[in-house]
Design a protein around this motif. Structure first.
Motif, mmCIF file in Angstrom:
data_model
loop_
_atom_site.group_PDB
_atom_site.id
_atom_site.type_symbol
_atom_site.label_atom_id
_atom_site.label_comp_id
_atom_site.label_asym_id
_atom_site.label_seq_id
_atom_site.Cartn_x
_atom_site.Cartn_y
_atom_site.Cartn_z
ATOM 1 N N ASN A 1 0.876 -1.182 0.000
ATOM 2 C CA ASN A 1 0.000 0.000 0.000
ATOM 3 C C ASN A 1 0.914 1.233 0.000
ATOM 4 O O ASN A 1 2.002 1.202 0.570
ATOM 5 N N ASP A 2 0.491 2.331 -0.642
ATOM 6 C CA ASP A 2 1.414 3.476 -0.780
ATOM 7 C C ASP A 2 1.890 4.028 0.569
ATOM 8 O O ASP A 2 3.056 4.382 0.729
ATOM 9 N N LEU A 3 0.995 4.035 1.568
ATOM 10 C CA LEU A 3 1.439 4.528 2.875
ATOM 11 C C LEU A 3 2.320 3.513 3.589
ATOM 12 O O LEU A 3 3.211 3.867 4.363
ATOM 13 N N GLU A 4 2.105 2.238 3.278
ATOM 14 C CA GLU A 4 2.984 1.185 3.808
ATOM 15 C C GLU A 4 4.389 1.424 3.256
ATOM 16 O O GLU A 4 5.387 1.425 3.989
ATOM 17 N N ALA A 5 4.449 1.703 1.944
ATOM 18 C CA ALA A 5 5.745 1.997 1.309
ATOM 19 C C ALA A 5 6.343 3.260 1.927
ATOM 20 O O ALA A 5 7.540 3.312 2.245
ATOM 21 N N GLY A 6 5.495 4.285 2.120
ATOM 22 C CA GLY A 6 5.970 5.539 2.717
ATOM 23 C C GLY A 6 6.552 5.287 4.107
ATOM 24 O O GLY A 6 7.582 5.862 4.476
ATOM 25 N N ALA A 7 5.894 4.427 4.873
ATOM 26 C CA ALA A 7 6.378 4.126 6.229
ATOM 27 C C ALA A 7 7.728 3.393 6.161
ATOM 28 O O ALA A 7 8.628 3.658 6.962
ATOM 29 N N TYR A 8 7.881 2.495 5.185
ATOM 30 C CA TYR A 8 9.197 1.854 5.006
ATOM 31 C C TYR A 8 10.240 2.895 4.595
ATOM 32 O O TYR A 8 11.404 2.806 4.992
ATOM 33 N N GLY A 9 9.806 3.892 3.833
ATOM 34 C CA GLY A 9 10.716 4.983 3.450
ATOM 35 C C GLY A 9 11.187 5.736 4.690
ATOM 36 O O GLY A 9 12.355 6.098 4.812
#
Ligand code: BGC
Length: 381
Positions: A140-148
Motif C-alpha cells: 500500500n502506498d502509505l505502507e511503502a511511505g512508512a518503510y521509506g
C-alpha cells in the motif's frame, strides 16, 4: 496510432541518458538490479538499484500511466530499453507502491479514473523480467511511505527531513518512536500506516491501514465553529451520499476534498455554484497563498480535518509520534504555520485529554518521495 505515438515518446524518454549509467553496474558482463516503483494518480516513478552496490541508484523520469494496460506497456518498454542501452540484466526483485487495499497480490487502485477492471493490477500480469513474480511485492502506498521513513531513519537522515510542530507542547523525542508511530499523508487520497517497534520484534513492523476512510466525528452544538462545520459536512454529504451519511475524512482531507470545500465556500460567500470538475486543488492552494479569503477558508478546513484524522489515528492506535509526510506538506508549510494555533487545538483537544499528553507531531520539511525510498528498501530485502 495515438497510443503507439504515446509509447514511442515514452521509449525515447527511457532510452535517453537516464538509463545509460546502469551500464557501469555490469559484473562479469551481467547487470543485477532491483526495482522500486511508486504508482501515483498520474503515473509511475521508477527507481533502479544496483543489487551489487545498493547505494547506486538511477531514478527514471516520471512516466504517465493511468490504467493497468498502460502500466504493463511502460514495463515492457523499460525492459526493451534496458536491453538496448545496457544489455543483459536480471531483476532480483521489485516492490510497487499502490493506493488501495492489497490482497493476495491484487490491488484495485483508488486514485486512477475508469472502471474497476481498468484499475485492477495483479502481480501475475506484470512482465516477469522486471517484476519476477516470486520476488515482487505490492505495498500500500502509505505502507511503502512508512518503510521509506524507516529507511531514512536507518540512514540517519530523518532529522533533516521533518520538523516538530508544537514542540512546546510535547517534549523532544525520536521521530520514529520506540513503540508506535503513525504516518499519514494527504494527497489524492488520505493514507495512514502504523510503524510498530517492540522488543518482541527484530525489525520494525509496518501495518497498512485504510483509516482515511473513517467517517468524520463531528463536533456538538456548543463548539464555536459548529455552524460552519455542519454546513460544510452537509454540502459534502449532499455531493456524495444524498445528504444522508457523514462523509469520510478523505472527503475533505484530500485533493478532491479541497476542491469540494472550496466549492462550498464560494457558494457561501458569493452565492455561486462552481462545477467541482473546474476547480483545481493546486490552484486553490495557490490562491490561498495570494491571500484569497475563500481559498484560505477551504484550506483551513482541509487541514483541520486532516488533523482530526491524525488525532483519531494516534489515539486509537496508541501512537506517541505522528508523522505528516508528503511533498504537499512541504509546499503548504507556510499555511500550516499560519494557522498553527487552530491546528494545535484541533489535534490536542480530545475527549480524553490525558491521552494526548506527550504525543509528538512532525511535518515533512524537505521534498522527498518516501514511497519510492520505501519500495527500493523493500525490494532490496
Ligand atoms: C486509499 C489508501 C491510500 C490513500 C492514499 C486512499 O484512497 O484507499 O489505500 O493509502 O488513499 O493514497
Amino acid at each position: 496510432q495515438i497510443i503507439s505515438l504515446f509509447f514511442k515518446s515514452q521509449k525515447r524518454m527511457f532510452a535517453g541518458n537516464a538509463i545509460a549509467p546502469i551500464k557501469n553496474w555490469a559484473v562479469d558482463g551481467k547487470i543485477t538490479l532491483t526495482v522500486g516503483i511508486d504508482i501515483g494518480g498520474s503515473g509511475l516513478r521508477i527507481r533502479l538499484v544496483n543489487h551489487m552496490k545498493p547505494e547506486e541508484i538511477v531514478d527514471l523520469p516520471h512516466v504517465k500511466a493511468q490504467s493497468t494496460e498502460e502500466c504493463v506497456q511502460v514495463f515492457k518498454n523499460l525492459i526493451e530499453t534496458i536491453h538496448e542501452v545496457a544489455g543483459q540484466f536480471e531483476s532480483k526483485g521489485a516492490a510497487l507502491a499502490l493506493a488501495g487495499p492489497i490482497k493476495d497480490g491484487v490491488c484495485l487502485l483508488t486514485n486512477w479514473p475508469g472502471e474497476p477492471q481498468d484499475r485492477t493490477i495483479k502481480i501475475v500480469d506484470l512482465p516477469n523480467e522486471i517484476c519476477p513474480h516470486d520476488k515482487t511485492v505490492f505495498l500500500n502506498d502509505l505502507e511503502a511511505g512508512a518503510y521509506g521513513v524507516i529507511a531514512a531513519d536507518d540512514q540517519k537522515i530523518i532529522g533533516t527531513l521533518f520538523e516538530q510542530l508544537w514542540s512546546h507542547v510535547a517534549s523532544k523525542g525520536k521521530i520514529v518512536s520506540d513503540s508506535r508511530t503513525a504516518v499519514l499523508a494527504m494527497g489524492s487520497g488520505l493514507g495512514a500506516a502504523l510503524i510498530l517497534k517492540s522488543p518482541m520484534l527484530d525489525d520494525p513492523l509496518v501495518l497498512p491501514t485504510e483509516l482515511g476512510h473513517m467517517q468524520i466525528p463531528v463536533v456538538c452544538k456548543e463548539d464555536p465553529t459548529c455552524k460552519e462545520e455542519y454546513e460544510l459536512i452537509q454540502h459534502i454529504s449532499n455531493h456524495y451520499y444524498d445528504g444522508k451519511q457523514t462523509p469520510e475524512f478523505e472527503d475533505i482531507a484530500s485533493g478532491r476534498g479541497l476542491c469540494l470545500a472550496y466549492q462550498f465556500f464560494v457558494k457561501k460567500n458569493q452565492n455561486k455554484v462552481l462545477p467541482v470538475d473546474q476547480i483545481n486543488a493546486g490552484q486553490v492552494a495557490e490562491q490561498a497563498r495570494q491571500g484569497d479569503k475563500t481559498a484560505k477558508q477551504a484550506l483551513t478546513w482541509h487541514y483541520k480535518v486532516f488533523m482530526r484524522s491524525a488525532k483519531a489515528v494516534a489515539t486509537s492506535l496508541v501512537c506517541d509520534s505522528v508523522i505528516l509526510a508528503l511533498d504537499n506538506q512541504v509546499k503548504n508549510a507556510w499555511f500550516v504555520n499560519a494557522i498553527a494555533d487552530q491546528l494545535h487545538d484541533e489535534f490536542y483537544n480530545f475527549i480524553r485529554p490525558d491521552w494526548m499528553n506527550g504525543i509528538r507531531v512532525y511535518a515533512q520539511s524537505k521534498v522527498l518521495n518516501f514511497n519510492l525510498l520505501g519500495t527500493a528498501y523493500v525490494a532490496e530485502q
